[in-house]
Write an enzyme that holds these catalytic residues in place. Structure first.
Site, short mmCIF file in Angstrom:
data_model
loop_
_atom_site.label_atom_id
_atom_site.label_comp_id
_atom_site.label_asym_id
_atom_site.label_seq_id
_atom_site.Cartn_x
_atom_site.Cartn_y
_atom_site.Cartn_z
CE LYS A 252 8.52 -1.69 -2.02
NZ LYS A 252 8.25 -1.05 -0.72
CG ASP B 161 10.64 -3.17 0.85
OD1 ASP B 161 9.86 -2.55 1.57
OD2 ASP B 161 10.40 -4.32 0.44
#
Ligand code: NDP
Length: 451
Positions: free
Chosen positions: A130, A170
């Site tokens: 991430k 995201d």
């Protein structure tokens, strides 16, 4: 004789807290997974001897870097960027990039940790990662966003690659940002390769990717309800968020015969008792992703709808709830309110939107509860399919990808039931996902020896 990590759960968590001071989100995520894994591996000495749990709770690496850019008024701005490469035992690191002022190393470590188990559950060869930056795209011009993305990639590009690490979008990173980042990567490396997913369809993006997370969360809900001989049809739904995940979840609920009552953003929520139909969803998509407006404008535009400033939608009575905005957006009291108002199922489009205490309320009340780790895995699953299409220089159509997404969500549901069935008809989906996700990664790590 190998040293075993046969410590008890509180001692293990003390160690995690000590090694990660102040990283509350990360510690929360590890705690949620580790308590289920502790039970599962209690009689499995091979995992203890190899210190698998301790190794999984330590990212492979955390890359942190400075991102300088110039705003439209020629001020030099300095932001911090990160990429957390958590675990690549079963495939290249894979996970989104988030641009939001709330981004910290702790948030990204929690997301990368969760991503590792989620990606494992899809059955596709993807590790967990991430990234992001404490940059707020809201209120910035397109040129400012472009300059920021280019500067971000000037450092990120050396750490990613189609067989190394494949980021995606995201919160705060949609098609526009992916385009700018892909363009800069291509310019720096002189290579066209599938290094990012969520790309535009004109340049290697997959059909169904924009819809995949929201649709997948509703397919997961459908699977959970079917398991209890129930269905989405004619259910009322309360949804938070109004971004990519929320609007597509709303769309699929309607397609399956349900009625959507709410959407929200960080300013508050709108309640539309008449139901948010497809035309209204299209209006919200345009408002949020093109005009970059606020959800409060919905209540000015559609009669009968009300805006509730600074509030979250969980007090509105409903059959099903889909938190699709952000982490820790549904707390213990709100979970209790949902239960007392008769909610039967919760499916999380967002990552870790319900606090640990809230999850406890749902489990105590035997509410059907699908955590983000499995319920929102449709997004990364179609990202995995985008990687396959890029590697094979092919593109599959919407129909084929839609079928693959439905099958993948059914497969994930099946794995969670296998490890989460409590024997009395109730399925603990948190436990099911944690164990199924862990087992595949842990077994791969065992195969590699100590690396
Ligand atoms: P978007 O940026 O498209 O939308 C995010 C939405 O959440 C916006 O409505 C935003 O409101 C709202 N929001 C953000 N922060 C807060 C906050 N602190 N309080 C209340 N509302 C907030 O993001 P996505 O829809 O892509 O992502 C939503 C969630 O889903 C995230 O948790 C993400 O990690 C998760 N997810 C997304 C995937 C994807 O494919 N996109 C895949 C898997 C998970 P505002 O406009 O005010 O900022």
């Amino acid at each position: 004789m190998a040293v075993s990590d046969h410590v008890d759960f509180p001692t293990f968590m003390e160690g995690v807290k000590r090694r990660n001071p102040g990283q509350t989100e990360f510690v929360q995520a590890v705690q949620e997974v580790a308590q289920d894994i502790f039970d599962f591996i209690s009689d499995k000495e091979e995992y203890h001897e190899a210190q698998i749990l301790r190794r999984i709770a330590e990212p492979d690496r955390v890359i942190s870097f400075r991102v300088c850019w110039e705003d439209d008024n020629h001020n030099i701005r300095v932001q911090r960027g990160w990429r957390v490469q958590n675990n690549n035992a079963i495939g290249p690191y894979k996970g989104g990039i988030r641009f939001h002022p709330s981004v910290t190393e702790s948030v990204l470590k929690f997301l990368a940790f969760e991503q590792t188990f989620k990606n494992s559950l899809t059955g596709l060869p993807m590790g967990g990662g991430k990234g992001g930056a404490n940059f707020n795209p809201r209120g910035k011009s397109d040129s400012e966003v472009m300059r920021f993305c280019q500067s971000f990639v000037n450092e990120l590009y050396r750490h990613i690659g189609p067989d190394t690490d494949v980021p995606a979008g995201d919160i705060g990173v949609g098609g526009r940002e992916i385009g700018y980042m892909f363009g800069q990567y291509k310019r720096l490396t002189n290579r066209w390769e599938g290094v990012l997913t969520g790309k535009g369809e004109e340049y290697g993006g997959s059909q169904m990717r924009p819809e995949a997370t929201g649709y997948g969360a509703v397919y997961f809900l459908q699977n959970m309800l079917r398991h209890q001989k129930n269905d989405v049809d004619r259910k009322t739904a309360v949804i938070s968020g109004s971004g990519n995940v929320a609007t597509h979840a709303a769309e699929k609920i309607i397609q399956l015969g349900g009625k959507v009552l709410t959407l929200s953003d960080s300013g508050g929520f709108i309640h539309d008792p008449d139901g948010i139909d497809q035309e209204k969803i299209d209006w919200v998509k345009e408002l949020k992703s093109v005009k970059r407006g606020r959800i409060s404008e919905y209540a000015d535009h559609f009669t009968g709808a009300t805006f509730h400033k600074g509030k979250r939608p969980w007090n509105v009575p409903c059959d099903v709830a889909l938190p699709c905005a952000t982490q820790n957006e549904l707390n213990e009291d709100e979970a209790k309110k949902l239960v007392s108002n008769g909610v039967i199922a919760v499916s999380e489009g967002a990552n870790m939107p319900t606090t640990l205490e809230g999850v406890h309320v749902f489990h105590e009340a035997k509410i059907i509860y699908g955590p983000g780790k499995e319920a929102n895995a449709g997004g990364v699953a179609v990202s995995g399919l985008e990687m396959s299409q890029n590697s094979g220089r092919i593109s599959w159509n919407h129909g084929k990808l839609g079928e693959m997404l439905t099958d993948l969500m059914e497969g994930i549901h099946g794995k969670c039931v296998e490890y989460g069935d409590q024997g009395d008809g109730y399925v603990d989906y948190v436990k099911g996902a944690n164990i199924a996700g862990f087992k595949k990664v842990a077994d791969a790590m065992l195969a590699f020896g100590v690396v």
